[in-house]
Every structure is written in C-alpha cells, then in structure tokens.
Design a protein around this motif. Structure first.
Motif, PDB file in Angstrom:
ATOM      1  N   SER A 257      11.660  69.067  72.071  1.00  0.00           N
ATOM      2  CA  SER A 257      12.967  68.771  71.675  1.00  0.00           C
ATOM      3  C   SER A 257      13.183  67.392  72.091  1.00  0.00           C
ATOM      4  O   SER A 257      14.186  66.741  71.137  1.00  0.00           O
ATOM      5  CB  SER A 257      13.954  69.696  72.799  1.00  0.00           C
ATOM      6  OG  SER A 257      13.732  71.015  72.583  1.00  0.00           O
ATOM      7  N   ALA A 258      12.858  66.981  73.114  1.00  0.00           N
ATOM      8  CA  ALA A 258      12.712  65.353  73.370  1.00  0.00           C
ATOM      9  C   ALA A 258      12.283  64.613  72.096  1.00  0.00           C
ATOM     10  O   ALA A 258      13.176  63.807  71.681  1.00  0.00           O
ATOM     11  CB  ALA A 258      12.177  65.057  74.668  1.00  0.00           C
ATOM     12  N   ALA A 259      11.372  65.111  71.740  1.00  0.00           N
ATOM     13  CA  ALA A 259      10.774  64.034  70.456  1.00  0.00           C
ATOM     14  C   ALA A 259      11.651  64.323  69.220  1.00  0.00           C
ATOM     15  O   ALA A 259      11.912  63.182  68.570  1.00  0.00           O
ATOM     16  CB  ALA A 259       9.309  64.658  70.123  1.00  0.00           C
TER      17      ALA A 259
ATOM     18  N   ARG B   9      15.617  61.438  65.950  1.00  0.00           N
ATOM     19  CA  ARG B   9      16.973  61.106  65.450  1.00  0.00           C
ATOM     20  C   ARG B   9      17.800  59.948  65.853  1.00  0.00           C
ATOM     21  O   ARG B   9      18.411  59.246  65.234  1.00  0.00           O
ATOM     22  CB  ARG B   9      17.546  62.342  65.759  1.00  0.00           C
ATOM     23  CG  ARG B   9      19.107  62.489  65.502  1.00  0.00           C
ATOM     24  CD  ARG B   9      19.487  62.743  64.171  1.00  0.00           C
ATOM     25  NE  ARG B   9      20.834  62.768  63.877  1.00  0.00           N
ATOM     26  CZ  ARG B   9      21.580  63.861  63.673  1.00  0.00           C
ATOM     27  NH1 ARG B   9      20.880  64.819  63.885  1.00  0.00           N
ATOM     28  NH2 ARG B   9      22.643  63.907  63.511  1.00  0.00           N
ATOM     29  N   LEU B  10      17.664  59.604  67.364  1.00  0.00           N
ATOM     30  CA  LEU B  10      18.511  58.596  67.941  1.00  0.00           C
ATOM     31  C   LEU B  10      17.889  57.152  68.033  1.00  0.00           C
ATOM     32  O   LEU B  10      18.315  56.162  68.238  1.00  0.00           O
ATOM     33  CB  LEU B  10      18.759  59.075  69.344  1.00  0.00           C
ATOM     34  CG  LEU B  10      19.507  60.384  69.502  1.00  0.00           C
ATOM     35  CD1 LEU B  10      19.640  60.884  70.943  1.00  0.00           C
ATOM     36  CD2 LEU B  10      21.060  60.293  68.696  1.00  0.00           C
TER      37      LEU B  10
ATOM     38  N   ALA C  99      10.010  64.663  77.655  1.00  0.00           N
ATOM     39  CA  ALA C  99      10.207  63.238  77.326  1.00  0.00           C
ATOM     40  C   ALA C  99       9.483  62.900  75.994  1.00  0.00           C
ATOM     41  O   ALA C  99       8.586  63.473  75.640  1.00  0.00           O
ATOM     42  CB  ALA C  99       9.404  62.377  78.526  1.00  0.00           C
ATOM     43  N   ALA C 100      10.122  61.872  75.534  1.00  0.00           N
ATOM     44  CA  ALA C 100       9.581  61.164  74.475  1.00  0.00           C
ATOM     45  C   ALA C 100       9.878  59.810  74.079  1.00  0.00           C
ATOM     46  O   ALA C 100      10.982  59.303  74.540  1.00  0.00           O
ATOM     47  CB  ALA C 100      10.026  61.840  73.264  1.00  0.00           C
ATOM     48  N   GLY C 101       9.066  59.108  73.950  1.00  0.00           N
ATOM     49  CA  GLY C 101       9.140  57.560  73.665  1.00  0.00           C
ATOM     50  C   GLY C 101       8.978  56.741  74.917  1.00  0.00           C
ATOM     51  O   GLY C 101       9.197  55.553  74.715  1.00  0.00           O
ATOM     52  N   LEU C 102       8.738  57.276  75.851  1.00  0.00           N
ATOM     53  CA  LEU C 102       8.527  56.303  77.466  1.00  0.00           C
ATOM     54  C   LEU C 102       6.926  57.202  77.899  1.00  0.00           C
ATOM     55  O   LEU C 102       6.964  58.389  77.714  1.00  0.00           O
ATOM     56  CB  LEU C 102       9.507  56.408  78.064  1.00  0.00           C
ATOM     57  CG  LEU C 102       9.968  57.482  78.991  1.00  0.00           C
ATOM     58  CD1 LEU C 102      11.153  57.207  80.024  1.00  0.00           C
ATOM     59  CD2 LEU C 102      10.421  58.892  78.422  1.00  0.00           C
ATOM     60  N   PRO C 103       6.614  56.414  78.698  1.00  0.00           N
ATOM     61  CA  PRO C 103       5.406  57.166  79.604  1.00  0.00           C
ATOM     62  C   PRO C 103       5.905  57.880  80.509  1.00  0.00           C
ATOM     63  O   PRO C 103       6.300  57.486  81.391  1.00  0.00           O
ATOM     64  CB  PRO C 103       4.633  55.962  80.132  1.00  0.00           C
ATOM     65  CG  PRO C 103       5.581  54.818  80.014  1.00  0.00           C
ATOM     66  CD  PRO C 103       6.483  55.090  79.080  1.00  0.00           C
ATOM     67  N   ALA C 104       5.829  59.396  80.669  1.00  0.00           N
ATOM     68  CA  ALA C 104       6.382  60.027  81.680  1.00  0.00           C
ATOM     69  C   ALA C 104       5.875  59.824  83.028  1.00  0.00           C
ATOM     70  O   ALA C 104       6.467  59.661  84.155  1.00  0.00           O
ATOM     71  CB  ALA C 104       6.258  61.407  81.321  1.00  0.00           C
TER      72      ALA C 104
ATOM     73  N   PRO D 188       4.175  62.665  77.082  1.00  0.00           N
ATOM     74  CA  PRO D 188       5.309  63.819  77.322  1.00  0.00           C
ATOM     75  C   PRO D 188       5.355  64.058  78.834  1.00  0.00           C
ATOM     76  O   PRO D 188       4.562  63.648  79.743  1.00  0.00           O
ATOM     77  CB  PRO D 188       4.963  64.815  76.574  1.00  0.00           C
ATOM     78  CG  PRO D 188       3.296  64.949  76.404  1.00  0.00           C
ATOM     79  CD  PRO D 188       3.134  63.103  76.335  1.00  0.00           C
ATOM     80  N   ALA D 189       6.598  65.062  79.184  1.00  0.00           N
ATOM     81  CA  ALA D 189       6.551  65.401  80.402  1.00  0.00           C
ATOM     82  C   ALA D 189       5.658  66.547  80.969  1.00  0.00           C
ATOM     83  O   ALA D 189       5.489  66.616  81.993  1.00  0.00           O
ATOM     84  CB  ALA D 189       8.034  66.068  80.348  1.00  0.00           C
TER      85      ALA D 189
END
Ligand SMILES: Nc1nc2c(ncn2[C@@H]2O[C@H](COP(=O)(O)OP(=O)(O)O)[C@@H](O)[C@H]2O)c(=O)[nH]1
Ligand SMILES: Nc1nc2c(ncn2[C@@H]2O[C@H](COP(=O)(O)OP(=O)(O)O)[C@@H](O)[C@H]2O)c(=O)[nH]1
Ligand SMILES: [Mn+2]
Ligand SMILES: [Mn+2]
Ligand SMILES: [Mn+2]
Ligand SMILES: [Mn+2]
Lengths: 246, 246
Positions: free
Chosen positions: A137-139, A144-145, A170-175, A232-233
């Motif tokens: 869902s985060a990805a 999208r954003l 989590a997506a787009g950052l190192p958890a 990811p988380a």
C-alpha cells in the motif's frame, strides 16, 4: 539527518470510505497545504484510513467464532467474533489476559488484537483489519504521490506504558538505517548503531495525528535526509533467533 | 495536539565535560536559535550530554570485576570491567547472548547494557553511565529554562529491529497521555488509548539528533499541546503484574 524538521497535517481529508481513491485524497490534501514533493519529504499516513479505503472493515455479525476463539473469548472477556477475527489475522497468541490479547500478526508484528480496533471506524458493529500488504500500500501511494510514504499504527510496547506510532508499511525511504562504520564526534567508529528510522518518523507523526477526533490521518514530514537505499517496514520485524522475547 | 510541529537543533553546543553548567549551555543554544519559551515547547536533551555534565564517566581501569561479572563476560565476550559496571547499574539480567546483555536498570528501564555506551564519550577507556536521576535532571533543566524538558536515549525494542529515541527523564509535560473517555471522530468513546507522549517526543527528536558526529544533542520541539498535569518519565515504566514480558 538535517538540523530542522517540520510536520504538518494535511487539511481537509474527509471521512474515508471503502473504495475511496486514497492517493487522490492525499494528493488533494498536499495541494491544499501548497506542498510539492521535495527531497527529504515523507508522508505519514494512518493505518486506519488505508484500511478503510481498502475495504478491510468486517461486520461482526458476519463472523462465526470457532472453538479456539470461544475459549480465548471466555479467558479474556472479549467478543468471540472479534477474537475469531484476531486469530484469523494471526499466526500465534503471545499473551492473553483478561481484556488483553497480544498476538504475532501474520505480517510478523507483535501487537495487541492483531491491530484490529473499533475507534474512528464509524460503522457500528464493524471491526477494521490491518491492510493486507501495508508495504505494498505504501509503495502504491509513494508512486502516486512522488514522495516517500510511511503507514503508521499505534502500538503498545513491552516494558513501557503507552502506545507510540510505529511503521507498518514504508516505501521510498530506508525503514532501518544502519550507521555502523560511521564515525562518532571523536572519530571512534559506531559499532552497534542501527536506528528504526521509519518508526521514529511514525512516532513523530503520532504527535500530530493523535488518537481521537483530531481528523489528522496524514502528516507531511519535511527536512529528513538519508543516504541508504529504500527498504520496507518488513525490515523492522525481528525474526527467528534474533527475537529474544517470543 | 496541534496540526503542525517544528523541530530545530540548538546550534553551537560544545563538547560537554564533567562539571559543565548544562543549563547555561542550553540557554545559550536557545538564544542562538532566537527562541524564547512558549507554551507547547519541549526541549529534548540527549542522555549523553546530561551524563557527561553530571560526571557519570568512569575509567574502566578503576573497575574490578567480581565473579558474576566475570562469568557474564565469558558468556557474552564483553569486557569484564564493563560488565561489572552494567551489573552495578542493574537489578536483574533479562537476557544475555554473545555480544548482548539486556538488563533491568535500577530505574526500571529494560535496556541493553544498562544504557552504558562508549560512543560520543570522547575519553578513551571510559564508559558513561545514565544520569543518577534523569527525572530530577529534567526537572532542574526545566526550572532553569522555563520550558518542558525530555531527556532522551536510544533504546532497542522487543520484536522490532533498530533503536528509537525514548524518554528516560521528563519534566513539565505529561510523559503519558491518558485519552480514555474522549470521543473519536464519530462520538464513540476511546476505551484504551493511552499514549507514550514523551516517548513520541523523544523519537521525533531522535530524527534530528542522529547517533553519530552530528553534534546535535538538544532539539527544540515547538507546537505541541497537552491538557493533562505533568508526569515524569518514571510513569512510562511498567511494573509488577502489568509487565508481561519479564
Ligand atoms: N479525516 C479523517 N481522519 C481520520 C479518519 N480516520 C481516522 N482519522 C484520524 O487519524 C488520526 C489517527 O487515528 P487512529 O484511530 O489513532 O488511527 P490508527 O493509529 O491508524 O489506528 C486521528 O487524528 C483520527 O481522527 C478518517 O476517515 N478521516
Ligand atoms: N555538541 C555535542 N553533541 C554531542 C555531544 N555528545 C553527543 N552529542 C550529539 O548528540 C546526539 C546524540 O548522540 P548519542 O551518542 O546517540 O547520544 P544518546 O542517544 O544520548 O546516547 C548526536 O548528534 C551526537 O553527535 C557533546 O558533548 N556535544
Ligand atoms: Mn490502528
Ligand atoms: Mn492511533
Ligand atoms: Mn545513550
Ligand atoms: Mn543515541
């Protein structure tokens, strides 16, 4: 990491309903804030609205408790149908006491009630489950954003009272941020420092979200910095022999 | 809780040494930021500089390990003198493994190495203990600075990888926020919501502090709001039968 951070709730997010285009609602909220994606931005999004948009609400009247759920309901004083849902979301009961069930969720999270709660759900007699795949869902939202996204929930902890925000997606950052090998102030090499970066972001966002009628399910965090690849988380979950408190 | 928060590192904090007037150093840092105390401000201060100012550094050469420390050092591969210090700060060993000792600190915190670490200490062959009374230290700084103070440290967690900032001392704010009885978005009464408010503040500040050579041991958090009486960080410690993971 940068020397200053700002956190701002996205204004005007409505009561979210099953099937809503959550990415669209968040994009509109960001636009109302006048925010265009910049490096170091992370959008924290409450589990509750992700679950609602994904239709994870279940009418308790539709649930038939099995024998194990009935037993656990007797032991804890909880609604047997809710207990059936908790068990169906879990791989293991970690602790049960009157009014308390701590499980290992199928995603690996050790948490009360498998993350199922009934506050801010808004449908009488319904329970809301965690998203099926919060990292997914985060990805989807991150794509999208055009910014990093953390999906947050409020967890109790061993040994400490009170809940804190943690990252379940989590997506787009190192958890997780592995700082081992970097120097300290005096040139000594850091030997054990690995930080739960996405969890700290989630806890920070929790200060703005609150738990009640605030209506602040999405918080833009600006000013962060990282130089590790995204993870990811699920990377935050201890598994196997590393988990000393099973 | 408010809809927007800012966090800013206090600039120009020097390498802190035993006997330094920490309140004075922090007041000067706040002045450099141009910040005068306002309602909703919290100053987060790293354990490390509180311990240093309070002279909690111990030369390992001065420590004679006892039999129990020697045994635990053999089992974990740690320096017996460091283990002696860990035990002297603790009431109980919770888990020990090669390279890992988790204890119950005399203050009730369940944490690795009794919070003793050697990064950012800057004195070769020294180990730095937690402040004797972090809630007392926080109270002293809060009185001096005229704002709420949280003393933070980086803790590992059960079940989750990575450390997060937590509050080991607090003054001038409720470390724990009991939201039970308040309404949710739809008028349903919150039944279980108690948040680890000072822990969320500490985690947020951890994003700015980092763990290494950043030199950012104090972070001003602005925009918070609370309407409960102040309570110290000791309120965050689960005790007795409430602690299910002893
Ligand atoms: N605008 C809006 N806010 C919501 C909605 N659902 C929850 N919230 C807000 O999201 C924040 C977190 O709520 P909470 O129930 O603790 O969510 P959780 O931690 O994800 O389980 C609070 O500010 C709620 O008022 C919703 O559908 N719309
Ligand atoms: N200016 C300054 N920064 C320090 C000092 N000691 C630690 N720090 C900084 O404080 C932050 C937290 O350091 P850390 O070692 O993780 O402290 P802890 O979490 O309290 O044990 C980092 O930005 C360090 O660089 C000091 O004496 N002076
Ligand atoms: Mn939730
Ligand atoms: Mn919550
Ligand atoms: Mn420390
Ligand atoms: Mn630290």
């Amino acid at each position: 990491m940068s020397a200053a951070l700002t956190l701002a709730a996205l204004p005007g997010i409505p009561a979210v309903r099953a099937g809503d285009d959550l990415g669209g609602l968040l994009a509109a909220g960001l636009a109302r804030l006048g925010a265009t994606p910049a490096s170091g931005d992370v959008l924290a999004v409450a589990q509750k609205i992700v679950s609602k948009a994904e239709g994870r609400s279940v009418p308790l009247a539709s649930v038939t408790p099995g024998a194990e759920a009935q037993r656990l309901a007797d032991a804890t004083g909880k609604d047997p149908r809710l207990v059936e849902l908790i068990l169906s979301e879990s791989v293991r009961v970690v602790r049960a006491r009157p009014n308390l069930i701590i499980v290992e969720h199928r995603l690996g999270f050790v948490m009360a009630n498998a993350g199922i709660d009934q506050s801010n759900v808004g449908e009488e007699g319904h329970a809301l489950l965690l998203p099926l795949d919060p990292d997914g869902s985060a990805a989807g939202l991150a794509a999208r954003l055009g910014m990093a996204v953390v999906i947050t929930d409020s967890f109790g902890r061993a040994w400490r009272r009170g809940t804190v925000g943690v990252a379940i997606g989590a997506a787009g950052l190192p958890a997780l941020l592995d700082l081992r090998g970097q120097p300290d102030l005096f040139g000594r090499t850091l030997q054990v420092s690995v930080t739960g970066f996405a969890d700290e972001v989630a806890a920070a966002a929790g200060l703005v979200m609150g738990q009640g009628a605030e209506g602040r399910p999405a918080v833009l965090v600006r000013g962060l910095a990282w130089d590790a690849p995204a993870a990811p988380a699920s990377a935050l979950v201890r598994v196997g022999p590393e988990d000393l408190f099973r």
